[in-house]
Design an enzyme around this catalytic site. Structure first.
Site, PDB file in Angstrom:
ATOM      1  CE  LYS A 136      40.885  31.506  87.603  1.00  0.00           C
ATOM      2  NZ  LYS A 136      41.791  32.544  87.909  1.00  0.00           N
ATOM      3  N   GLY A 187      45.882  28.006  96.623  1.00  0.00           N
ATOM      4  CA  GLY A 187      45.615  29.546  96.789  1.00  0.00           C
ATOM      5  C   GLY A 187      45.324  30.054  98.290  1.00  0.00           C
ATOM      6  CB  SER A 188      43.809  32.845  99.965  1.00  0.00           C
ATOM      7  OG  SER A 188      42.644  32.926  99.124  1.00  0.00           O
ATOM      8  CB  THR A 189      42.489  30.041 104.064  1.00  0.00           C
ATOM      9  OG1 THR A 189      43.350  29.094 104.432  1.00  0.00           O
ATOM     10  CG2 THR A 189      41.447  29.294 104.885  1.00  0.00           C
ATOM     11  CB  THR A 191      39.877  31.592  97.123  1.00  0.00           C
ATOM     12  OG1 THR A 191      40.216  32.794  96.809  1.00  0.00           O
ATOM     13  CG2 THR A 191      39.599  30.875  95.669  1.00  0.00           C
ATOM     14  N   GLY A 192      39.581  28.863  99.171  1.00  0.00           N
ATOM     15  CA  GLY A 192      39.283  27.376  99.296  1.00  0.00           C
ATOM     16  C   GLY A 192      38.026  27.166  99.917  1.00  0.00           C
ATOM     17  CD  GLU A 209      48.626  20.973  99.012  1.00  0.00           C
ATOM     18  OE1 GLU A 209      48.703  21.715  99.954  1.00  0.00           O
ATOM     19  OE2 GLU A 209      49.137  20.020  98.532  1.00  0.00           O
ATOM     20  CB  CYS A 243      52.159  28.407 100.193  1.00  0.00           C
ATOM     21  SG  CYS A 243      53.020  27.262  99.375  1.00  0.00           S
ATOM     22  CD  GLU A 341      49.662  33.325 103.556  1.00  0.00           C
ATOM     23  OE1 GLU A 341      48.682  33.443 103.389  1.00  0.00           O
ATOM     24  OE2 GLU A 341      50.450  32.519 103.169  1.00  0.00           O
TER      25      GLU A 341
HETATM   26  P1  NAD Z   1      43.796  33.608  95.811  1.00  0.00           P
HETATM   27  O1  NAD Z   1      42.935  32.731  96.396  1.00  0.00           O
HETATM   28  O2  NAD Z   1      43.474  34.894  95.801  1.00  0.00           O
HETATM   29  O3  NAD Z   1      43.658  33.130  94.104  1.00  0.00           O
HETATM   30  C1  NAD Z   1      44.014  31.811  93.766  1.00  0.00           C
HETATM   31  C2  NAD Z   1      43.171  31.482  92.625  1.00  0.00           C
HETATM   32  O4  NAD Z   1      41.754  31.388  92.782  1.00  0.00           O
HETATM   33  C3  NAD Z   1      43.149  32.539  91.351  1.00  0.00           C
HETATM   34  O5  NAD Z   1      43.394  32.028  90.147  1.00  0.00           O
HETATM   35  C4  NAD Z   1      41.885  33.171  91.491  1.00  0.00           C
HETATM   36  O6  NAD Z   1      41.404  33.625  90.283  1.00  0.00           O
HETATM   37  C5  NAD Z   1      41.059  31.884  91.872  1.00  0.00           C
HETATM   38  N1  NAD Z   1      39.792  32.252  92.603  1.00  0.00           N
HETATM   39  C6  NAD Z   1      39.777  33.395  93.218  1.00  0.00           C
HETATM   40  N2  NAD Z   1      38.472  33.418  93.845  1.00  0.00           N
HETATM   41  C7  NAD Z   1      37.750  32.236  93.302  1.00  0.00           C
HETATM   42  C8  NAD Z   1      36.507  31.618  93.597  1.00  0.00           C
HETATM   43  N3  NAD Z   1      35.681  32.303  94.262  1.00  0.00           N
HETATM   44  N4  NAD Z   1      36.162  30.267  93.105  1.00  0.00           N
HETATM   45  C9  NAD Z   1      37.423  29.641  92.384  1.00  0.00           C
HETATM   46  N5  NAD Z   1      38.554  30.513  92.210  1.00  0.00           N
HETATM   47  C10 NAD Z   1      38.636  31.563  92.599  1.00  0.00           C
HETATM   48  O7  NAD Z   1      45.175  33.323  96.145  1.00  0.00           O
HETATM   49  P2  NAD Z   1      46.704  34.159  95.717  1.00  0.00           P
HETATM   50  O8  NAD Z   1      46.510  35.383  96.287  1.00  0.00           O
HETATM   51  O9  NAD Z   1      46.828  33.929  94.109  1.00  0.00           O
HETATM   52  O10 NAD Z   1      47.601  33.152  96.331  1.00  0.00           O
HETATM   53  C11 NAD Z   1      48.293  33.483  97.477  1.00  0.00           C
HETATM   54  C12 NAD Z   1      47.834  32.566  98.433  1.00  0.00           C
HETATM   55  O11 NAD Z   1      47.819  31.128  98.086  1.00  0.00           O
HETATM   56  C13 NAD Z   1      48.285  32.550  99.795  1.00  0.00           C
HETATM   57  O12 NAD Z   1      47.673  32.572 100.818  1.00  0.00           O
HETATM   58  C14 NAD Z   1      49.314  31.309  99.970  1.00  0.00           C
HETATM   59  O13 NAD Z   1      49.616  30.858 101.208  1.00  0.00           O
HETATM   60  C15 NAD Z   1      48.683  30.283  98.974  1.00  0.00           C
HETATM   61  N6  NAD Z   1      49.215  29.423  98.612  1.00  0.00           N
HETATM   62  C16 NAD Z   1      49.254  28.164  98.954  1.00  0.00           C
HETATM   63  C17 NAD Z   1      49.992  27.131  98.503  1.00  0.00           C
HETATM   64  C18 NAD Z   1      49.996  25.752  99.124  1.00  0.00           C
HETATM   65  O14 NAD Z   1      50.611  24.855  98.525  1.00  0.00           O
HETATM   66  N7  NAD Z   1      49.221  25.279 100.117  1.00  0.00           N
HETATM   67  C19 NAD Z   1      50.962  27.128  97.599  1.00  0.00           C
HETATM   68  C20 NAD Z   1      50.919  28.541  96.949  1.00  0.00           C
HETATM   69  C21 NAD Z   1      50.001  29.502  97.586  1.00  0.00           C
END
Ligand code: NAD
Length: 435
Positions: A136, A187-189, A191-192, A209, A243, A341
């Site tokens: 996704k 992705g972001s904390t 969302t995690g 991650e 990240c 961040e």
């Molecule tokens: P984000 O969390 O907004 O989105 C990431 C993904 O999650 C997208 O595909 C989005 O559609 C999906 N998503 C959003 N809400 C969701 C939910 N409730 N359930 C499931 N999926 C959902 O992050 P972003 O803005 O795309 O990326 C930037 C962030 O990612 C920054 O905080 C960055 O530090 C982090 N990041 C971390 C790493 C790592 O390896 N630790 C690598 C790259 C980016």
């Protein structure tokens, strides 16, 4: 720095973007005399161009071509990595073996900053361990990932790797789906945290991650000019949208002014502009919301009396989300530009007087993805590294990754590891056969 121009002046169609990508082996090259196929142009260049058009990152520098090259490197390295099981007890009474079996269906949800490379990080080990995968992509960069999946599917059996494009609602459905056994999320904390909640009912295995706010500590024995370029790329790779990039720099007062001056000199020489123009190495931010985050945080530092040594003044008429490379000095550690961040091309440089103070500032946030220590004395740097709360601590560099070196965060930067043998374990289930 060159004047930024639009990335979107000539909007191509989806079909035209995919030409050259749809055939995974690339376009045929014909012998002009005989008409015979004598070779193929690999899909790498059209993939890099599509990535540049959609994500915004330039073709050159550590950007689009680099990202596509990393995809190939990770695929090759992962394919060549073994995770053998083995006998764990073998005595008169017991013979027990540990085997790594496929988890089943792996869901892979990714961000928009390194869309292709992170997809490969998620997909390659899962396939290597015999799983099927549902990808996704981020709603900001779906085409890059769909095209990559199309290339991979030229070599894979049908239905082993599928992609479902959509927004956060689709991600949420995937993370709650009973048919998905393991979720790899980058992705972001925030969302995690949502994913942890929505995957609870099905007790999905998770690799998370998440976001970071990496600190770098510069010890007083450095040669400022010698480290300036490494510091710059540690912070500004992918125009800061990385990240594990250097997002707050702590510099000893003895070398503070020299390090700031050397950084400014390097940053000034880096061309920013349209991604498809070959000379650029810095590009626009991928989306307007991210531009607003960076502007808000730099303004917060300026309003608090910090000194903007470079940048900080985006052109309001720029056609594209360009934010200039920005270096901010004399900023307080509590300022939002340091504490949050920024995920963009703005680096706060904080002065410190003794290393205990620097370590305390580096560790004070609730995230811990990467960190770095800069020194002429490797052992002194390693001693500081051991005190830092981060999944990876680099010495005299920041952010480099390798397909055989485990990568992951601590604290709210997530849990689970990617890459190498540890990465294979993360997408397998151990099974003991006893008897
Ligand atoms: P984000 O969390 O907004 O989105 C990431 C993904 O999650 C997208 O595909 C989005 O559609 C999906 N998503 C959003 N809400 C969701 C939910 N409730 N359930 C499931 N999926 C959902 O992050 P972003 O803005 O795309 O990326 C930037 C962030 O990612 C920054 O905080 C960055 O530090 C982090 N990041 C971390 C790493 C790592 O390896 N630790 C690598 C790259 C980016």
């Amino acid at each position: 720095m060159t004047t930024p121009v639009s990335t979107t002046s000539d909007t191509p169609t989806y079909d035209s973007l995919l030409s050259g990508i749809t055939d995974p082996g690339g376009r045929e090259v014909l012998d002009p005399a005989t008409g015979e196929v004598v070779g193929r142009v690999a899909a790498a260049e059209p993939l890099a161009e599509l990535l540049s058009r959609e994500q915004g990152k330039p073709l050159n520098g550590p950007n689009a071509r680099f990202e596509v090259g990393a995809c190939a490197a990770w695929l090759r390295a992962t394919a060549a990595t073994e995770l053998p099981g083995g006998t764990v007890v073998d005595d008169e009474d017991t013979h027990a073996e540990l085997h790594y079996r496929p988890v089943g269906v792996v869901g892979a949800i990714g961000p928009w900053n390194w869309p292709m490379m992170i997809t490969v990080w998620q997909v390659a080990p899962a396939l290597r361990m015999g799983n099927t995968v549902v990808v996704k992509p981020s709603e900001y960069t779906p085409l890059s990932v769909l095209a990559l999946v199309q290339v991979l599917n030229g070599a894979l059996p049908a239905d082993v790797l599928t992609a479902v494009a959509g927004d956060r609602e689709v991600g949420a459905r995937l993370s709650g789906h009973p048919g998905v056994d393991k979720l790899v999320f980058t992705g972001s904390t925030a969302t995690g945290q949502a994913i942890i909640r929505s995957s609870a009912d099905t007790v999905k295995r998770l690799t998370l991650e998440l976001g970071g706010n990496d600190a770098g500590i510069v010890l007083p024995d450095v040669d400022p000019k010698a480290i300036a370029e490494g510091l710059f790329w540690g912070a500004f790779i992918n125009t800061g949208q990385t990240c594990a990039a250097l997002k707050r720099l702590y510099v000893h007062t003895d070398v503070y002014d020299e390090v700031c001056a050397a950084l400014v000199e390097v940053a000034q020489a880096m061309p920013m502009g349209r991604g498809l123009d070959e000379q650029n190495v810095l590009g626009p931010l991928q989306n307007r919301a991210q531009h607003e985050v960076v502007a808000r945080l730099v303004n917060a530092a300026r309003d608090a009396g910090a000194k903007i040594l470079l940048g900080g003044d985006p052109d309001p008429d720029a056609a594209g989300h360009f934010y200039p490379a920005t270096i901010v000095a004399d900023v307080d550690d509590a300022n939002p530009l340091v504490a949050e961040e920024q995920f963009g091309p703005a680096l706060p440089v904080v002065r410190y007087e003794d290393v205990d103070q620097a370590v305390a500032m580096a560790n004070r946030l609730d995230v811990g993805l990467g960190a770095s220590v800069w020194s002429s004395d490797r052992e002194a740097a390693r001693a500081v590294a051991a005190r830092l709360e981060a999944g990876t601590v680099w010495i005299n560099s920041h952010g480099g990754v390798h397909p055989m070196i485990p990568f992951g965060g601590v604290k709210k930067s997530g849990y689970g590891l990617e890459f190498g043998v540890e990465g294979l374990k993360a997408v397998a289930v151990p099974q003991v056969v006893n008897g």
